[in-house]
Design a protein around this motif. Structure first.
Motif, PDB file in Angstrom:
ATOM      1  N   UNK A   1      91.321   0.364  63.694  1.00  0.00           N
ATOM      2  CA  UNK A   1      92.347   1.368  63.958  1.00  0.00           C
ATOM      3  C   UNK A   1      93.737   0.749  63.984  1.00  0.00           C
ATOM      4  N   UNK A   2      93.851  -0.441  64.572  1.00  0.00           N
ATOM      5  CA  UNK A   2      95.145  -1.134  64.606  1.00  0.00           C
ATOM      6  C   UNK A   2      95.591  -1.527  63.202  1.00  0.00           C
ATOM      7  N   UNK A   3      94.636  -1.957  62.379  1.00  0.00           N
ATOM      8  CA  UNK A   3      94.973  -2.304  60.985  1.00  0.00           C
ATOM      9  C   UNK A   3      95.486  -1.073  60.257  1.00  0.00           C
ATOM     10  N   UNK A   4      94.805   0.059  60.448  1.00  0.00           N
ATOM     11  CA  UNK A   4      95.230   1.295  59.786  1.00  0.00           C
ATOM     12  C   UNK A   4      96.645   1.687  60.208  1.00  0.00           C
ATOM     13  N   UNK A   5      96.957   1.516  61.485  1.00  0.00           N
ATOM     14  CA  UNK A   5      98.285   1.887  61.974  1.00  0.00           C
ATOM     15  C   UNK A   5      99.371   0.998  61.388  1.00  0.00           C
ATOM     16  N   UNK A   6      99.046  -0.271  61.133  1.00  0.00           N
ATOM     17  CA  UNK A   6     100.052  -1.151  60.495  1.00  0.00           C
ATOM     18  C   UNK A   6     100.325  -0.717  59.059  1.00  0.00           C
ATOM     19  N   UNK A   7      99.395   0.047  58.477  1.00  0.00           N
ATOM     20  CA  UNK A   7      99.591   0.592  57.131  1.00  0.00           C
ATOM     21  C   UNK A   7     100.152   2.013  57.188  1.00  0.00           C
ATOM     22  N   UNK A   8     100.597   2.411  58.391  1.00  0.00           N
ATOM     23  CA  UNK A   8     101.212   3.728  58.600  1.00  0.00           C
ATOM     24  C   UNK A   8     100.208   4.868  58.430  1.00  0.00           C
ATOM     25  N   UNK A   9      98.956   4.583  58.742  1.00  0.00           N
ATOM     26  CA  UNK A   9      97.931   5.610  58.721  1.00  0.00           C
ATOM     27  C   UNK A   9      97.788   6.199  60.127  1.00  0.00           C
TER      28      UNK A   9
ATOM     29  N   UNK B   1      91.659  -4.672  52.881  1.00  0.00           N
ATOM     30  CA  UNK B   1      91.718  -4.621  51.421  1.00  0.00           C
ATOM     31  C   UNK B   1      91.336  -3.233  50.907  1.00  0.00           C
ATOM     32  N   UNK B   2      90.429  -2.567  51.606  1.00  0.00           N
ATOM     33  CA  UNK B   2      90.053  -1.214  51.218  1.00  0.00           C
ATOM     34  C   UNK B   2      91.231  -0.258  51.293  1.00  0.00           C
ATOM     35  N   UNK B   3      92.041  -0.410  52.319  1.00  0.00           N
ATOM     36  CA  UNK B   3      93.230   0.444  52.429  1.00  0.00           C
ATOM     37  C   UNK B   3      94.232   0.105  51.329  1.00  0.00           C
ATOM     38  N   UNK B   4      94.410  -1.182  51.074  1.00  0.00           N
ATOM     39  CA  UNK B   4      95.406  -1.608  50.095  1.00  0.00           C
ATOM     40  C   UNK B   4      94.981  -1.312  48.660  1.00  0.00           C
ATOM     41  N   UNK B   5      93.667  -1.288  48.411  1.00  0.00           N
ATOM     42  CA  UNK B   5      93.184  -1.052  47.042  1.00  0.00           C
ATOM     43  C   UNK B   5      93.234   0.415  46.640  1.00  0.00           C
ATOM     44  N   UNK B   6      93.449   1.303  47.589  1.00  0.00           N
ATOM     45  CA  UNK B   6      93.615   2.713  47.261  1.00  0.00           C
ATOM     46  C   UNK B   6      92.316   3.501  47.241  1.00  0.00           C
ATOM     47  N   UNK B   7      92.415   4.805  46.974  1.00  0.00           N
ATOM     48  CA  UNK B   7      91.237   5.682  46.937  1.00  0.00           C
ATOM     49  C   UNK B   7      90.158   5.126  46.010  1.00  0.00           C
ATOM     50  N   UNK B   8      88.920   5.245  46.452  1.00  0.00           N
ATOM     51  CA  UNK B   8      87.800   4.747  45.673  1.00  0.00           C
ATOM     52  C   UNK B   8      87.317   3.383  46.119  1.00  0.00           C
ATOM     53  N   UNK B   9      88.102   2.672  46.935  1.00  0.00           N
ATOM     54  CA  UNK B   9      87.679   1.356  47.432  1.00  0.00           C
ATOM     55  C   UNK B   9      86.457   1.538  48.330  1.00  0.00           C
ATOM     56  N   UNK B  10      85.400   0.750  48.123  1.00  0.00           N
ATOM     57  CA  UNK B  10      84.153   0.946  48.871  1.00  0.00           C
ATOM     58  C   UNK B  10      84.275   0.810  50.379  1.00  0.00           C
ATOM     59  N   UNK B  11      85.200  -0.027  50.855  1.00  0.00           N
ATOM     60  CA  UNK B  11      85.302  -0.242  52.295  1.00  0.00           C
ATOM     61  C   UNK B  11      86.106   0.834  53.013  1.00  0.00           C
ATOM     62  N   UNK B  12      86.420   1.923  52.301  1.00  0.00           N
ATOM     63  CA  UNK B  12      87.000   3.078  52.985  1.00  0.00           C
ATOM     64  C   UNK B  12      85.913   3.972  53.575  1.00  0.00           C
ATOM     65  N   UNK B  13      84.672   3.626  53.306  1.00  0.00           N
ATOM     66  CA  UNK B  13      83.529   4.303  53.928  1.00  0.00           C
ATOM     67  C   UNK B  13      82.644   3.195  54.485  1.00  0.00           C
ATOM     68  N   UNK B  14      82.681   2.996  55.795  1.00  0.00           N
ATOM     69  CA  UNK B  14      82.052   1.830  56.406  1.00  0.00           C
ATOM     70  C   UNK B  14      81.103   2.252  57.519  1.00  0.00           C
ATOM     71  N   UNK B  15      79.992   1.530  57.614  1.00  0.00           N
ATOM     72  CA  UNK B  15      78.987   1.763  58.647  1.00  0.00           C
ATOM     73  C   UNK B  15      78.768   0.449  59.381  1.00  0.00           C
ATOM     74  N   UNK B  16      79.146   0.398  60.663  1.00  0.00           N
ATOM     75  CA  UNK B  16      79.041  -0.818  61.463  1.00  0.00           C
ATOM     76  C   UNK B  16      77.871  -0.677  62.427  1.00  0.00           C
ATOM     77  N   UNK B  17      76.923  -1.611  62.363  1.00  0.00           N
ATOM     78  CA  UNK B  17      75.769  -1.552  63.249  1.00  0.00           C
ATOM     79  C   UNK B  17      75.625  -2.858  64.024  1.00  0.00           C
TER      80      UNK B  17
ATOM     81  N   UNK C   1      87.281  -7.169  59.168  1.00  0.00           N
ATOM     82  CA  UNK C   1      88.693  -6.774  59.193  1.00  0.00           C
ATOM     83  C   UNK C   1      89.334  -6.942  57.823  1.00  0.00           C
ATOM     84  N   UNK C   2      89.029  -8.051  57.168  1.00  0.00           N
ATOM     85  CA  UNK C   2      89.619  -8.328  55.853  1.00  0.00           C
ATOM     86  C   UNK C   2      89.153  -7.304  54.821  1.00  0.00           C
ATOM     87  N   UNK C   3      87.850  -6.984  54.848  1.00  0.00           N
ATOM     88  CA  UNK C   3      87.322  -6.003  53.896  1.00  0.00           C
ATOM     89  C   UNK C   3      87.980  -4.642  54.089  1.00  0.00           C
ATOM     90  N   UNK C   4      88.153  -4.248  55.345  1.00  0.00           N
ATOM     91  CA  UNK C   4      88.758  -2.943  55.612  1.00  0.00           C
ATOM     92  C   UNK C   4      90.217  -2.911  55.181  1.00  0.00           C
TER      93      UNK C   4
END
Length: 376
Positions: free
Chosen positions: A62-70, A31-47, A26-29
């Motif tokens: 998804x809830x984190x993204x919505x708090x960022x108005x995504x 930070x990925x939204x907050x760091x802007x385009x190019x942040x590595x955690x904007x492309x994530x694979x969860x297994x 959750x923290x990595x994701x």
């Protein structure tokens, strides 16, 4: 005093009260939204194996993204995945290049989308670009895909190609794929999907028992219910750190204690006794068998189940030659079922000549539903 509502949620995909052992994802994701385009955690694979909390994790992100108005578009992989994504993302489907609507008996507006396969990558890209324009500055688009291992290679190629272009253009987008562990090798080794090798891979394994104990204690004692340290230890150890089992044990222990308190109220208020834990664990194991293990076993052939039962005689990884011997078959014959079980992600091959269960507690289920067989 009424027993509080049950805080545990052993339903697939339902958010538990405490997201145990997954905080770093959750923290990595975030930070990925907050760091802007190019942040590595904007492309994530969860297994992770079945029941490891992948769907819950997608819900949390998804809830984190919505708090960022995504805006969040969530899908589950199956036939027509890419077309469904395009139809959900495009603000005005009729204005997207490569996309036409096949009229139905109810009229063109209610018809099915028709997209030429070769145009799917560019059409999906155009749909995302158009949607971003409608969202306004500072907002973005998150696309999550669950059960990705069930997606066709054609759909994944189109999605990966479109995602690559969007991320390269520094668009405000993020993509999270979730699936079984084999997803890493199946997708990342495909030449057309080399782009996904740059994704941030998060592997959801068992939760450390110290974290399980803390989460159970927080959920139980935080609700004003008493539980002894011995009872808490038994409940913790019975989960094996398996996320779904954590919720099952918590739910059934709580329910048993509530019913007992209702029948014979304790003078000390709401309390979970060690007998409640023993009874709840037994019920949780039965539910895990019914809900996870039985459906897996029931859809297999008799000889495939024989292969699993031969494996279940071991406490850990099994030798493929020993499994074949227990089946009374040649290695070549036994390997037919080994490969089928590997393809279905029911077993794994941790080392050459070794196999192990990929589904937690399947070994225990097979032992419980079959008379004990002496080991060879």
């Amino acid at each position: 005093m009424l027993f509080p509502p049950n805080p545990f949620k052993p339903t697939a995909g339902v958010m538990p009260p405490v997201l145990i052992g997954r905080e770093s994802v959750s923290m990595d994701f975030r930070e990925g939204l907050e760091d802007g385009p190019g942040a590595p955690d904007r492309l994530m694979l969860i297994t992770g194996p079945r029941g490891s909390g992948k769907t819950v994790m997608l819900t949390e992100l998804g809830l984190i993204a919505k708090t960022h108005h995504w805006e969040v578009i969530d899908e589950t992989a199956s036939n027509g995945l890419c077309d469904r994504l395009i139809s959900r993302i495009a603000p005005e489907p009729g204005r997207i290049a490569g996309l036409t609507i096949k009229p139905s008996a109810m009229g063109a507006s209610l018809g099915e989308l028709s997209i030429a396969p070769a145009l799917r990558p560019s059409t999906l890209r155009d749909a995302m670009t158009s949607r971003l324009k409608t969202l306004g500055k500072g907002k973005g688009l998150l696309i999550t895909i669950d059960e990705t291992q069930d997606a066709s290679m054609e759909d994944m190629t189109a999605i990966a190609t479109a995602a690559q272009h969007m991320l390269r253009d520094n668009a405000e987008v993020a993509f999270v794929f979730a699936g079984l562990p084999s997803l890493v090798s199946d997708l990342l080794n495909a030449k057309v999907l080399t782009f996904l090798r740059h994704s941030s891979i998060k592997q959801l394994g068992d939760v450390p028992l110290d974290d399980v104990r803390h989460a159970l204690s927080t959920s139980i004692r935080g609700a004003g219910v008493t539980i002894s340290d011995d009872a808490l230890t038994l409940a913790t150890e019975s989960t094996g750190g398996y996320p779904y089992m954590i919720q099952l044990v918590g739910y059934h222990v709580w329910r048993h204690a509530r019913r007992r308190e209702k029948a014979t109220p304790s003078a000390n208020g709401n309390v979970i006794l060690i007998d409640d834990v023993r009874a709840g664990v037994e019920q949780a194991q039965a539910k895990l068998g019914e809900g996870v293990c039985a459906p897996v076993v029931n859809q297999l052939s008799e000889r495939a189940v024989d292969y699993l039962r031969a494996m279940a005689q071991d406490d850990g990884p099994s030798s493929t030659s020993v499994v074949a011997s227990r089946m009374g078959e040649s290695m070549d014959y036994a390997n037919i079922y080994r490969q089928r079980l590997l393809d279905k992600h029911i077993i794994a091959a941790p080392a050459r000549g070794r196999v192990d269960f990929a589904i937690p507690f399947l070994r225990e289920y097979l032992r419980a539903t079959e008379p004990t067989v002496s080991r060879s």
